[in-house]
Design a protein around this motif. Structure first.
Motif, PDB file in Angstrom:
ATOM      1  N   UNK A   1      -4.325   9.983  -0.605  1.00 56.52           N
ATOM      2  CA  UNK A   1      -4.705   8.621  -0.987  1.00 56.52           C
ATOM      3  C   UNK A   1      -6.082   8.274  -0.430  1.00 56.52           C
ATOM      4  N   UNK A   2      -6.309   8.602   0.851  1.00 57.62           N
ATOM      5  CA  UNK A   2      -7.597   8.306   1.490  1.00 57.62           C
ATOM      6  C   UNK A   2      -8.753   9.024   0.803  1.00 57.62           C
ATOM      7  N   UNK A   3      -8.528  10.283   0.424  1.00 57.34           N
ATOM      8  CA  UNK A   3      -9.594  11.098  -0.166  1.00 57.34           C
ATOM      9  C   UNK A   3      -9.621  11.015  -1.693  1.00 57.34           C
TER      10      UNK A   3
ATOM     11  N   UNK B   1      -5.701  19.790  -5.555  1.00 57.59           N
ATOM     12  CA  UNK B   1      -5.423  20.568  -4.349  1.00 57.59           C
ATOM     13  C   UNK B   1      -4.923  21.957  -4.734  1.00 57.59           C
ATOM     14  N   UNK B   2      -3.994  22.009  -5.675  1.00 57.68           N
ATOM     15  CA  UNK B   2      -3.438  23.295  -6.110  1.00 57.68           C
ATOM     16  C   UNK B   2      -4.533  24.201  -6.660  1.00 57.68           C
ATOM     17  N   UNK B   3      -5.407  23.642  -7.468  1.00 60.33           N
ATOM     18  CA  UNK B   3      -6.475  24.434  -8.076  1.00 60.33           C
ATOM     19  C   UNK B   3      -7.452  24.962  -7.019  1.00 60.33           C
ATOM     20  N   UNK B   4      -7.793  24.117  -6.049  1.00 47.24           N
ATOM     21  CA  UNK B   4      -8.780  24.502  -5.042  1.00 47.24           C
ATOM     22  C   UNK B   4      -8.218  25.430  -3.972  1.00 47.24           C
TER      23      UNK B   4
ATOM     24  N   UNK C   1      -6.047  22.127   5.628  1.00 54.24           N
ATOM     25  CA  UNK C   1      -7.069  21.649   6.563  1.00 54.24           C
ATOM     26  C   UNK C   1      -8.473  21.986   6.059  1.00 54.24           C
ATOM     27  N   UNK C   2      -8.628  23.160   5.473  1.00 53.40           N
ATOM     28  CA  UNK C   2      -9.926  23.527   4.895  1.00 53.40           C
ATOM     29  C   UNK C   2     -10.267  22.621   3.715  1.00 53.40           C
ATOM     30  N   UNK C   3      -9.285  22.371   2.859  1.00 51.94           N
ATOM     31  CA  UNK C   3      -9.517  21.533   1.673  1.00 51.94           C
ATOM     32  C   UNK C   3      -9.947  20.129   2.088  1.00 51.94           C
TER      33      UNK C   3
END
Length: 66
Positions: A11-13, A20-23, A51-53
């Motif tokens: 929500x924040x980002x 997220x799944x794609x990246x 954490x990286x994402x």
């Protein structure tokens, strides 16, 4: 109790489970389980990818409430 704060981070980002799944290569079911706190076994690899994402610390993703 351990709380997964993935939904809050999303929500924040202003991101989606699909993004997220794609990246990260994580499955949409894994992300859904984490968002709903239904996954009790989270791999270090999954935490690392998230954490990286989000470019965040583990404590931004997981919280411990006594």
């Amino acid at each position: 109790m351990i709380v997964i704060k993935l939904d809050d981070l999303m929500w924040e980002r202003r991101t989606t489970a699909e993004a997220i799944a794609k990246a990260t290569g994580l499955g949409s079911s894994t992300i859904s389980k984490l968002r709903n706190s239904k996954n009790t076994n989270i791999s270090i690899n999954t935490l690392d990818k998230l954490c990286r994402y989000f470019n965040c610390k583990l404590t931004d993703l997981i919280d411990y409430i006594p």
